[in-house]
Design an enzyme around this catalytic site. Sequence first.
Site, short mmCIF file in Angstrom:
data_model
loop_
_atom_site.label_atom_id
_atom_site.label_comp_id
_atom_site.label_asym_id
_atom_site.label_seq_id
_atom_site.Cartn_x
_atom_site.Cartn_y
_atom_site.Cartn_z
N SER A 131 0.85 -1.22 0.16
CA SER A 131 0.08 0.01 -0.05
C SER A 131 1.10 1.28 -0.03
CB SER A 131 -0.88 0.02 1.24
OG SER A 131 -1.57 1.45 1.41
N TYR A 155 -1.63 -0.34 10.39
CA TYR A 155 -1.81 -0.84 9.25
C TYR A 155 -0.75 -0.69 8.29
CZ TYR A 155 -3.55 -1.36 4.35
OH TYR A 155 -3.55 -1.62 3.04
N LYS A 159 2.27 -3.57 6.66
CA LYS A 159 2.71 -3.57 5.18
C LYS A 159 4.39 -3.37 5.00
CE LYS A 159 -1.50 -4.17 3.20
NZ LYS A 159 -1.69 -5.54 2.58
#
Length: 365
Positions: A131, A155, A159
């Site tokens: 992302s 989050y 990643k």
Amino acid sequence: MPENKSKNILVTGGAGFIGSHTCVELLEQGMQVTIVDNLDNSNQIALDRIFKITGKKPIFFKVDICNEKDLEGVFKSSPKFDACIHFAGLKAVGESCTKPLRYYSNNLIGTLYLLNLMEKYDCCSIIFSSSATVYGDPHKLPITEDFPLQPTNPYGRTKAMIEDMLRDLAKGESGKRWKVVILRYFNPIGAHESGLIGEDPMGIPNNLMPYLAQVAVGRRKELTIFGSDYETKDGTGVRDYIHVVDLAKGHAAALNEGIFGEGMNSNCEVYNLGTGNGISVLEMLKAMSKACGRDLPYKMGERRSGDVAANYADGTKAATQLKFTCKLGVDRMCADTWRWQSANPKGYASEGGGEKEGKSVVVFQ
């Protein structure tokens, strides 16, 4: 482009928004597809819709990748996989800030189980769904792949950590066996032009477009815009929105030109997938209002924890090495979103799939 019609691809999270569109693209290119998904934030009806679109049915295992025993069962019972596209994982920025352990547990442990099993069963090619969140608040724009990684929320940090795992794997003792593609994409929206598959988040949507689409069909009263005082063209957040069908084609390009082709300069490469155009929340609101034929109600709210003012991509590397560029613009993104949502006002629950309760169980073995 290499001849890949006989390739057998494992797709984790393949019943989800991006996963289902990517499966459509792979099947239409003649590849064989096996989906592993726990249906936590997706719906099995999407698999039936994939068949309606392509005339081909992917193999499906309802398995949580955090259950190593069940995941190994997929590898044991399947023909050898030529590559894996790894989408499965929790993905809500706001929730990750309030429930960080859930995100670290699910995303990191599940990926470790997957990588160990891929190596054990001699499938050493992976495309990882990363992302643009890993860039955090960039020091300048547009963003290139060599920017420092400084994610601002759990989050994004999961990643970035998985990216580190993959880079270390590619350099390690078994690294010569591996080909790794990391795709950092920006904000996928839109839906398949048929209106049969699209974004169907459980509970209250965390992202702009699915929430806006639900406002458009009357499921939500109004849009709350989080932050009106950013240093952007109109004070609202600016993002690089990419049509999910373009994104699916980007994954296919990563397979064809990267994993199975000769486009990569090394055995581990990172690519931005985006349009390179920054669109503000207010601009997207205007475009979606145009698509559905009425002005959509909204109000201004406070900034949301973990959000940044602006980000958009420099996609030169993907264009050069993967021969990939985005084709579909913001009006098409909104028109396809509206077609999906108006035909499926309650998402897949419109067909009797049942609405999600917004709960998830992470299984450790």
